[in-house]
Design an enzyme around this catalytic site. Sequence first.
Site, mmCIF file in Angstrom:
data_model
loop_
_atom_site.group_PDB
_atom_site.id
_atom_site.type_symbol
_atom_site.label_atom_id
_atom_site.label_comp_id
_atom_site.label_asym_id
_atom_site.label_seq_id
_atom_site.Cartn_x
_atom_site.Cartn_y
_atom_site.Cartn_z
ATOM 1 C CE1 TYR A 69 -4.423 -0.947 -0.334
ATOM 2 C CE2 TYR A 69 -3.354 -2.969 0.388
ATOM 3 C CZ TYR A 69 -4.420 -2.322 -0.195
ATOM 4 O OH TYR A 69 -5.499 -3.042 -0.656
ATOM 5 C CD GLU B 158 -6.854 -5.825 0.342
ATOM 6 O OE1 GLU B 158 -5.624 -5.793 0.517
ATOM 7 O OE2 GLU B 158 -7.447 -5.099 -0.477
#
Length: 248
Positions: free
Chosen positions: A95, A137
Amino acid sequence: MLTDAQLAIVKATVPVLQQHGETITKTFYRNLFAAHPELKDIFNMANQAKGDQPRSLANAVLGYAANIDQLANLGPAVAKIAHKHCSLDIAPEHYPIVGENLLKAIGQVLGDAATPEIVDAWGAAYGQLAEIMISVERAMYEEDAAKGWAGFKPFRVVKKTPESAVVTSFTLVPADGKPLPLHKAGQYLSVRLEGVGENVEMRQYTVSCAPNTDHYRISVKREPGGLISNHLHDNVDEDLVALVHVVV
Ligand SMILES: Cc1cc2nc3c(=O)[nH]c(=O)nc-3n(C[C@H](O)[C@H](O)[C@H](O)COP(=O)(O)OP(=O)(O)OC[C@H]3O[C@@H](n4cnc5c(N)ncnc54)[C@H](O)[C@@H]3O)c2cc1C
Ligand code: HEM
């Protein structure tokens, strides 16, 4: 959490960023793959060449960030993206890499218009969105692990069945012989193959058999010019080992 001032800046600048969405996306991917060529093993580079699906990542960041104060509305959309990410084994450490390159692209495309306040507000918005994605997630990965599944696992093709001139089914069994978690209706899995193209390749296929604990079946349509569908049709015989990831 974004401050009210950051939120106001993000909302006010969404239209201008969306107006430059195409250039920002292209710049983002160019920077991303130059700095992190290993990510070519995660993204489908054919999609990159065609330019359609890749837009969805950058557009989603712009679109969702604009609604960051009403994220409750995004639940189903976030779950769908998270499912795709988990099928590709996307990890929390990816990310910041995406965030850094997205902000850099925004800065490059907007030039002087990208004031420090704007870049800071978008950094905060991306960070908040990333936190949400990572936590959804993480929950999916934990659910998988609880069912005895972690990441990609080797499977063997035990049966190849031509269904029509363009569709062939492949029956896959886990190399470790352990029982499989039951899949859900409409469930897809990711097949990961090395050595077929320049990069590691991952593609999704819907499971086409009834839920059971010993095999999965996928039915693959030959895609003109497609790398993996043609490879499976032409070169894969019984016994090929492929890595498969199902987010169950
Ligand atoms: C959730 C999900 C479920 C799916 N389920 C199934 C399923 O059950 N069965 C099934 O058959 N498929 C399914 N798919 C599609 C599958 O994942 C693959 O996308 C499909 O098999 C094509 O992959 P490929 O490697 O053959 O093609 P790719 O190599 O990915 O190419 C895709 C297309 O891009 C074109 N292309 C490639 N390179 C370039 C370039 N440089 N410039 C322009 N165009 C280019 C190719 O000609 C081709 O038409 C599913 C996809 C998703 C997301
Ligand atoms: C907040 C951040 C992110 C958002 C909003 C986002 C959004 C999206 C969306 C909307 C899609 C399309 C989903 C679909 O096809 O159903 C997608 C696909 C994808 N995302 Fe993300 N994403 C984010 C972060 C990341 C990160 C960190 C990575 C890892 C490097 C990543 C890698 C991918 C890949 C590989 C695909 C499949 C597309 C392809 O192969 O071309 N994404 N993402």
